[in-house]
Design an enzyme around this catalytic site. Structure first.
Site, mmCIF file in Angstrom:
data_model
loop_
_atom_site.group_PDB
_atom_site.id
_atom_site.type_symbol
_atom_site.label_atom_id
_atom_site.label_comp_id
_atom_site.label_asym_id
_atom_site.label_seq_id
_atom_site.Cartn_x
_atom_site.Cartn_y
_atom_site.Cartn_z
ATOM 1 N N CYS A 43 0.835 -1.199 0.000
ATOM 2 C CA CYS A 43 0.000 0.000 0.000
ATOM 3 C C CYS A 43 0.864 1.240 0.000
ATOM 4 C CB CYS A 43 -0.921 0.013 1.219
ATOM 5 S SG CYS A 43 -1.894 1.515 1.372
ATOM 6 N N GLY A 44 0.655 2.096 -0.970
ATOM 7 C CA GLY A 44 1.460 3.296 -1.077
ATOM 8 C C GLY A 44 0.833 4.510 -0.447
#
Length: 264
Positions: free
Chosen positions: A114-115
């Site tokens: 997850c960025g």
């Protein structure tokens, strides 16, 4: 500066097979995944779970993607240090650039999957971005040329079978550089950093990723002013909408025999 790791290490496994009563063992390489902490001017900014190779490229690309600088030339220095539990990357910015760091610094941990972990609010995640101004005609044939060549450049994935790659490709489909990481966002930041360090610009080619196309990857490509992004897996609805809104040509589900080009 500490020398980076190779990105993998050997492990011994027992092989399980149906209806087998014999013990069988093998040794194979596993991709390295460690915490990599980014510090700006002595301030802790983010911790990413990443593969500890090409860390300077990672630092440059991450800094550009976070919009802390306008170009790699704004970064004064980058030092990487092996710590007991991971790696620390210390980045020095000019005083006027550091103000943005102080304003946005917070305790946050991002996982490789997850960025957007640690974003403070929805407005920050969905912030307005500049339109892609780069105009580069990438022929359909060039996309398939790059797809055909990519595997030969994935050295870490060949050893481990568990690695994403981000490639920067010339307009004819030839691959100019590739960076690998356990995280797809990290691989993209690494190649963006490598492009900047080389003196080239993303507007002079297109990006190819071995990943599904999520919003964050489109966002990074737009901020890099890259004219086209190709991903091997499918795109999300938000990624497709965002690419169309800001003028990024998005091609997904790219295979040797077909690909999907999002219509504006």
């Amino acid at each position: 500066m500490t020398a980076p790791e190779t990105g993998s290490r050997p492990f011994r496994f027992a092989v399980l097979r149906p209806d087998s009563h014999q013990s069988e063992f093998l040794e194979r390489a596993l991709i390295s995944e460690v915490p990599v902490a980014f510090e700006y001017n002595g301030i802790g900014y983010a911790v990413m779970m990443a593969t500890p190779v090409d860390l300077e490229d990672f630092a440059i690309g991450f800094t550009l993607s976070e919009q802390l600088v306008d170009s790699a030339n704004d970064i004064e220095s980058i030092d990487t240090h092996r710590a007991e539990k991971g790696w620390i990357v210390r980045i020095q910015l000019p005083a006027d650039r550091a103000e943005k760091v102080y304003a946005r610094a917070r305790q946050r941990v991002s996982e490789s999957s997850c960025g957007l972990c640690g974003m403070d609010n929805l407005d920050e995640v969905m912030r307005e971005m500049p339109n892609v101004t780069a105009r580069l005609e990438v022929a359909d044939d060039a996309i398939f040329v790059a797809l055909q060549a990519l595997r030969d450049h994935q050295h870490l994935n060949a050893a481990t079978g568990a690695c994403h790659a981000a490639a920067f490709c010339a307009v004819d489909g030839s691959i100019l550089m590739v960076r690998e990481d356990v995280g797809r966002h990290n691989a993209l930041d690494k190649v963006i950093g490598a492009i900047a360090k080389s003196g080239n610009a993303p507007e002079n080619g297109f990006l190819l990723l071995t990943a599904r196309c999520s919003f964050e990857l489109v966002q990074k490509a737009i901020l890099a002013n890259c004219p086209a992004l190709v991903t091997i897996s499918a795109a999300t609805d938000l990624a497709t909408h965002t690419a169309a809104k800001y003028g990024l040509r998005l091609i997904s589900l790219a295979r040797q025999d077909s690909a999907l080009s999002a219509c504006p």
